[in-house]
Design a protein around this motif. Structure first.
Motif, PDB file in Angstrom:
ATOM      1  N   PRO A   1     -11.507 -17.083   4.715  1.00  0.00           N
ATOM      2  CA  PRO A   1     -10.663 -16.183   3.897  1.00  0.00           C
ATOM      3  C   PRO A   1      -9.540 -16.911   3.175  1.00  0.00           C
ATOM      4  N   MET A   2      -9.173 -18.098   3.665  1.00  0.00           N
ATOM      5  CA  MET A   2      -8.116 -18.856   2.985  1.00  0.00           C
ATOM      6  C   MET A   2      -8.614 -19.370   1.640  1.00  0.00           C
ATOM      7  N   VAL A   3      -9.866 -19.758   1.580  1.00  0.00           N
ATOM      8  CA  VAL A   3     -10.465 -20.233   0.322  1.00  0.00           C
ATOM      9  C   VAL A   3     -10.552 -19.070  -0.666  1.00  0.00           C
ATOM     10  N   ALA A   4     -10.892 -17.904  -0.156  1.00  0.00           N
ATOM     11  CA  ALA A   4     -10.930 -16.710  -1.031  1.00  0.00           C
ATOM     12  C   ALA A   4      -9.515 -16.381  -1.505  1.00  0.00           C
TER      13      ALA A   4
ATOM     14  N   ALA B   1     -12.423  -8.050   1.037  1.00  0.00           N
ATOM     15  CA  ALA B   1     -11.001  -7.860   0.680  1.00  0.00           C
ATOM     16  C   ALA B   1     -10.695  -6.367   0.646  1.00  0.00           C
ATOM     17  N   ARG B   2      -9.530  -6.007   1.191  1.00  0.00           N
ATOM     18  CA  ARG B   2      -9.125  -4.589   1.224  1.00  0.00           C
ATOM     19  C   ARG B   2      -7.674  -4.493   0.778  1.00  0.00           C
ATOM     20  N   LEU B   3      -7.354  -3.485  -0.036  1.00  0.00           N
ATOM     21  CA  LEU B   3      -6.008  -3.351  -0.598  1.00  0.00           C
ATOM     22  C   LEU B   3      -5.289  -2.154   0.012  1.00  0.00           C
ATOM     23  N   LEU B   4      -4.048  -2.368   0.490  1.00  0.00           N
ATOM     24  CA  LEU B   4      -3.233  -1.267   1.034  1.00  0.00           C
ATOM     25  C   LEU B   4      -1.929  -1.202   0.234  1.00  0.00           C
ATOM     26  N   GLU B   5      -1.556  -0.028  -0.204  1.00  0.00           N
ATOM     27  CA  GLU B   5      -0.293   0.077  -0.961  1.00  0.00           C
ATOM     28  C   GLU B   5       0.885   0.145  -0.004  1.00  0.00           C
ATOM     29  N   GLU B   6       1.925  -0.599  -0.319  1.00  0.00           N
ATOM     30  CA  GLU B   6       3.145  -0.558   0.518  1.00  0.00           C
ATOM     31  C   GLU B   6       4.152   0.412  -0.086  1.00  0.00           C
ATOM     32  N   SER B   7       4.461   0.240  -1.364  1.00  0.00           N
ATOM     33  CA  SER B   7       5.417   1.173  -1.997  1.00  0.00           C
ATOM     34  C   SER B   7       5.383   0.933  -3.495  1.00  0.00           C
ATOM     35  N   SER B   8       5.585   1.938  -4.238  1.00  0.00           N
ATOM     36  CA  SER B   8       5.676   1.709  -5.684  1.00  0.00           C
ATOM     37  C   SER B   8       6.592   2.761  -6.292  1.00  0.00           C
ATOM     38  N   SER B   9       7.260   2.369  -7.356  1.00  0.00           N
ATOM     39  CA  SER B   9       8.072   3.367  -8.061  1.00  0.00           C
ATOM     40  C   SER B   9       7.977   3.073  -9.546  1.00  0.00           C
ATOM     41  N   GLY B  10       7.949   4.115 -10.312  1.00  0.00           N
ATOM     42  CA  GLY B  10       7.741   3.966 -11.753  1.00  0.00           C
ATOM     43  C   GLY B  10       8.985   3.439 -12.437  1.00  0.00           C
ATOM     44  N   THR B  11       8.804   3.130 -13.711  1.00  0.00           N
ATOM     45  CA  THR B  11       9.933   2.658 -14.523  1.00  0.00           C
ATOM     46  C   THR B  11      10.969   3.758 -14.617  1.00  0.00           C
ATOM     47  N   VAL B  12      12.232   3.388 -14.482  1.00  0.00           N
ATOM     48  CA  VAL B  12      13.316   4.380 -14.501  1.00  0.00           C
ATOM     49  C   VAL B  12      14.221   4.087 -15.689  1.00  0.00           C
ATOM     50  N   HIS B  13      14.422   5.087 -16.540  1.00  0.00           N
ATOM     51  CA  HIS B  13      15.408   4.949 -17.629  1.00  0.00           C
ATOM     52  C   HIS B  13      16.655   5.696 -17.183  1.00  0.00           C
ATOM     53  N   PHE B  14      17.818   5.024 -17.232  1.00  0.00           N
ATOM     54  CA  PHE B  14      19.006   5.657 -16.685  1.00  0.00           C
ATOM     55  C   PHE B  14      19.431   6.862 -17.499  1.00  0.00           C
TER      56      PHE B  14
ATOM     57  N   ILE C   1     -14.431 -12.118  -5.468  1.00  0.00           N
ATOM     58  CA  ILE C   1     -14.147 -13.466  -4.947  1.00  0.00           C
ATOM     59  C   ILE C   1     -14.432 -13.508  -3.446  1.00  0.00           C
ATOM     60  N   ALA C   2     -13.961 -12.472  -2.750  1.00  0.00           N
ATOM     61  CA  ALA C   2     -14.150 -12.449  -1.290  1.00  0.00           C
ATOM     62  C   ALA C   2     -15.641 -12.432  -0.955  1.00  0.00           C
ATOM     63  N   ALA C   3     -16.385 -11.583  -1.675  1.00  0.00           N
ATOM     64  CA  ALA C   3     -17.840 -11.480  -1.385  1.00  0.00           C
ATOM     65  C   ALA C   3     -18.519 -12.828  -1.611  1.00  0.00           C
ATOM     66  N   PHE C   4     -18.135 -13.520  -2.685  1.00  0.00           N
ATOM     67  CA  PHE C   4     -18.738 -14.830  -2.997  1.00  0.00           C
ATOM     68  C   PHE C   4     -18.499 -15.824  -1.862  1.00  0.00           C
TER      69      PHE C   4
ATOM     70  N   THR D   1      -5.756  -7.584   2.326  1.00  0.00           N
ATOM     71  CA  THR D   1      -6.251  -8.253   3.543  1.00  0.00           C
ATOM     72  C   THR D   1      -7.633  -8.825   3.261  1.00  0.00           C
ATOM     73  N   VAL D   2      -7.760 -10.142   3.431  1.00  0.00           N
ATOM     74  CA  VAL D   2      -9.065 -10.794   3.222  1.00  0.00           C
ATOM     75  C   VAL D   2      -9.598 -11.201   4.598  1.00  0.00           C
ATOM     76  N   THR D   3     -10.749 -10.647   4.991  1.00  0.00           N
ATOM     77  CA  THR D   3     -11.283 -10.981   6.327  1.00  0.00           C
ATOM     78  C   THR D   3     -12.510 -11.878   6.180  1.00  0.00           C
ATOM     79  N   GLY D   4     -12.617 -12.846   7.086  1.00  0.00           N
ATOM     80  CA  GLY D   4     -13.759 -13.784   7.065  1.00  0.00           C
ATOM     81  C   GLY D   4     -14.172 -14.057   8.493  1.00  0.00           C
ATOM     82  N   GLN D   5     -14.647 -15.270   8.727  1.00  0.00           N
ATOM     83  CA  GLN D   5     -15.063 -15.642  10.083  1.00  0.00           C
ATOM     84  C   GLN D   5     -14.180 -16.756  10.614  1.00  0.00           C
ATOM     85  N   GLY D   6     -13.341 -16.375  11.585  1.00  0.00           N
ATOM     86  CA  GLY D   6     -12.514 -17.405  12.205  1.00  0.00           C
ATOM     87  C   GLY D   6     -13.414 -18.386  12.939  1.00  0.00           C
TER      88      GLY D   6
END
Ligand code: HGY
Ligand code: MN
Ligand code: MN
Ligand code: MN
Length: 426
Positions: A257-260, A335-348, A327-330, A238-243
């Protein structure tokens, strides 16, 4: 009963996306309901007993019988399970998911004929499973149904996931007759899965011949045996700026934030391109409020990062996050990062994969092993039950797109290979 192509033709108009092209079949929408009804009718036509479990997974049971009497449900323990998903990405192709479900039904036709002729004597029940929300297109977490079944996601977190309209997964599940309080790790359902085999359309170029790269018969094997699923994860940045007003705000007075975000997308490509085997994508970007004459106040970007090594995914995401914050600060943003989901490599499971290779090679000489870059329910289940995958050639090498394709002959080769692989395991 019909061929796999005929089975798929029956749902060819379900969930068509006139604006994007292809199909948009998100979980628990009207398109999904139509697909579930199609599956239930096709399964019932084969004498399979269809049940929906607490996590919304459909199970179509080909039980064992003693003469004309169906054996009790306890005989389902350690069954052989095959299947896939019916939901799609927005504007997706016709085969990602449905090919595995239709091929499983067509394979059951072949096996039932073998049992009637006496050529097949089964030692265990077989089920065709359909997992909801594999793409995570509605609630953001991929393989949500199989993760709940396997206990690979906290049910409380899953139930609070929201779709783009703010509906929680709990409310949507409840509206579809499920009880959110019963969702999560399901030992009973898992105890019935002795082995799981998923057939899926190949989503890259491994089986197609690059020089052809299009419809038509390609030389070489049409079926591959899965060896691994690439580790991957999803993050929302999420990149926040000034609307502000597009006309009254001078260029030097902006924190846009669109430029960032634009620079961050370029940084994602640059960083990932420098890591061999890495894949990183920003496939979704949403300015808020999203007016033509409005400087956005916020931009959400969704990041998809994959690599065979989980540590490399983590390192790449960390570096991307650092870059995004700079980039956002410039640009006077944050900018803030939120994890949605992740799963490691799977060998069958090596034993199961070997047995699949053995039987597939009888049907498809020279069938290669394939390390898939796409995620699958099989990738989630492989952490709890012996699991294997078969892949069927997609001559365009394009997926998550209306251009995804499978030739009829290759689809039949896939069903032959699946039926033989299942017969070996029954
Ligand atoms: O995103 C994937 O790889 C899968 O299609 N869900
Ligand atoms: Mn997919
Ligand atoms: Mn899929
Ligand atoms: Mn064709």
């Amino acid at each position: 009963m019909g061929t796999v192509t005929q089975l798929l033709a029956a749902i060819a108009d379900t969930g068509r996306d006139r604006r994007r092209g292809g199909y948009s079949r998100a979980a628990y929408t009207s398109a999904d309901r139509e697909l579930r009804e199609w599956f239930t009718a096709e399964a019932a036509a084969r004498g399979l007993a269809v049940e929906t479990d607490a996590n919304g997974i459909l199970w179509a049971w080909w039980d064992l019988y003693d003469g004309g009497t169906r054996r009790p449900e306890s005989s389902r323990r350690g069954a052989l399970v095959t299947g896939s998903h019916l939901d799609s990405v927005p504007g997706g192709g016709a085969f990602d998911g449905p090919l595995g479900v239709a091929s499983a039904l067509a394979a059951v036709d072949r096996l039932r004929a073998r049992e009637v002729s006496g050529a097949l004597v089964r030692n265990r029940a077989l089920a065709v499973a359909v997992f909801p929300e594999e793409e995570g297109s509605r609630f953001g977490v991929a393989c949500l149904g199989s993760r709940l079944l396997a206990g690979a996601i906290d049910p409380a977190r899953a139930l609070n996931l929201r779709d783009a309209d703010g509906n929680t997964f709990a409310d949507v599940s409840r509206a579809h007759g499920l009880d959110p309080d019963r969702m999560g790790l399901d030992e009973t359902a898992l105890g019935r899965v002795g082995d799981f085999v998923e057939l899926h359309v190949e989503q890259g170029r491994a089986l197609g011949s690059p020089e052809f790269a299009g419809h038509g018969e390609h030389p070489g094997p049409a079926v591959a045996v899965g060896s691994s699923v690439l580790g991957h994860g999803r993050w929302r940045l999420t990149v926040t700026g000034q609307g502000n007003h597009a006309g009254t705000t001078l260029m030097e007075d902006r924190a846009d934030p669109m430029v960032a975000a634009a620079q961050i997308v370029l940084a994602v490509r640059k960083l990932a391109a420098a890591v061999p085997g890495a894949r990183a994508t920003v496939g979704r970007l949403e300015p808020v409020p999203g007016g033509t004459n409005v400087i956005a106040s916020r931009v959400d970007l969704w990041l998809d990062v994959r690599h065979p090594e989980d540590a490399t995914v983590a390192d790449l995401v960390e570096r991307l996050h650092g870059q995004a914050q700079k980039i956002a600060a410039f640009e006077g943003c944050a900018a803030r990062l939120l994890e949605e989901s992740s799963s490691g490599t799977v060998h069958f499971d090596a034993a199961l994969a070997r047995s699949l290779e053995h039987s597939v090679r009888r049907t498809v000489p020279g069938a290669p092993a394939l390390a898939t870059g796409a995620g699958h329910d099989a990738g989630v289940l492989a952490s709890v039950v012996p699991t294997g995958m078969l892949f069927v050639r997609n001559p365009t090498g394009i997926s998550h797109s209306p251009e995804e394709h499978v030739e009829d002959g290759d689809a039949e080769a896939g069903v032959d290979a699946l039926a033989d692989a299942l017969e070996d395991l029954l």
